[in-house]
Design a protein around this motif. Sequence first.
Motif, mmCIF file in Angstrom:
data_model
loop_
_atom_site.group_PDB
_atom_site.id
_atom_site.type_symbol
_atom_site.label_atom_id
_atom_site.label_comp_id
_atom_site.label_asym_id
_atom_site.label_seq_id
_atom_site.Cartn_x
_atom_site.Cartn_y
_atom_site.Cartn_z
ATOM 1 N N TYR A 147 41.628 30.463 51.693
ATOM 2 C CA TYR A 147 41.165 31.402 52.717
ATOM 3 C C TYR A 147 42.280 31.670 53.719
ATOM 4 O O TYR A 147 43.281 30.958 53.786
ATOM 5 C CB TYR A 147 39.915 30.868 53.424
ATOM 6 N N THR A 175 39.435 36.231 55.456
ATOM 7 C CA THR A 175 38.762 36.263 54.161
ATOM 8 C C THR A 175 38.754 34.890 53.495
ATOM 9 O O THR A 175 39.542 34.007 53.830
ATOM 10 C CB THR A 175 39.435 37.266 53.207
ATOM 11 N N ALA A 210 38.346 33.317 49.337
ATOM 12 C CA ALA A 210 38.344 33.677 47.912
ATOM 13 C C ALA A 210 37.262 32.903 47.175
ATOM 14 O O ALA A 210 37.113 31.691 47.353
ATOM 15 C CB ALA A 210 39.705 33.392 47.292
ATOM 16 N N ARG A 269 38.959 36.897 40.970
ATOM 17 C CA ARG A 269 39.064 36.271 42.299
ATOM 18 C C ARG A 269 38.651 37.334 43.307
ATOM 19 O O ARG A 269 39.301 38.370 43.438
ATOM 20 C CB ARG A 269 40.483 35.783 42.581
ATOM 21 N N HIS A 289 37.886 38.392 47.117
ATOM 22 C CA HIS A 289 38.143 38.060 48.517
ATOM 23 C C HIS A 289 37.018 38.656 49.363
ATOM 24 O O HIS A 289 36.775 39.861 49.327
ATOM 25 C CB HIS A 289 39.498 38.609 48.956
ATOM 26 N N ARG A 332 38.713 42.711 48.442
ATOM 27 C CA ARG A 332 39.680 42.871 47.355
ATOM 28 C C ARG A 332 39.223 42.058 46.154
ATOM 29 O O ARG A 332 38.657 40.974 46.318
ATOM 30 C CB ARG A 332 41.051 42.381 47.825
#
Length: 197
Positions: free
Chosen positions: A10, A14, A16, A71, A73, A151
């Motif tokens: 992180y 954000t 992940a 992954r 975010h 993302r």
Amino acid sequence: MPTRQIRARYDDDTIAVYQAYAPEIAVPALAAQTFVAPFGFSRMTWIKPSFLWMAYRSGWATKPGQTRVLRIHLKRSGFEWALANSSLSHYDRTQHADKAAWRAELAAAPVRIQWDPEQTLTLTPQPEVRSLQLGLSGPAVTHYVNDWITRIEDATPEMQHIHALSKSDPTAAQAALPREIPYPISPELAAHIGAAD
């Protein structure tokens, strides 16, 4: 290491998490940078901050329907909303007055918490160290897809690379793992989700 602790990759804004899907869901999600059809909004969707737990769950991205590891975010504010609006997926006498109270909480909460054994590079469970999973349903899925995702990355090549390294050079594989560190939450939130030393 605490028995139940959120460990994640992180930054200031954000955190992940990981999910694994078939290409027909993963490829459009990567293109749109959020989940789109045929992703299902009506099903519970599980997110995991642990890379190794995702490796275990997906068989290093080899299981049918889980060959693409993403992954994702998320805004930390959204992740923490999910924690605050969660219920443990199992009855815990230290958390609930009785089973009826737990069932009522579970029925009302849009998010479920599970603490599963963390995994090693050899995908051996560590019962004494638990890893967080969050099951999102209803309004939590809508928030996740429309409001929280900043993302999405394709982590499949990284997953495959670390898997290959784990067979030939475990030390290098360990060093290549994403750095996951304790995620800071308030004592009240830690108590709510059953995090414990």
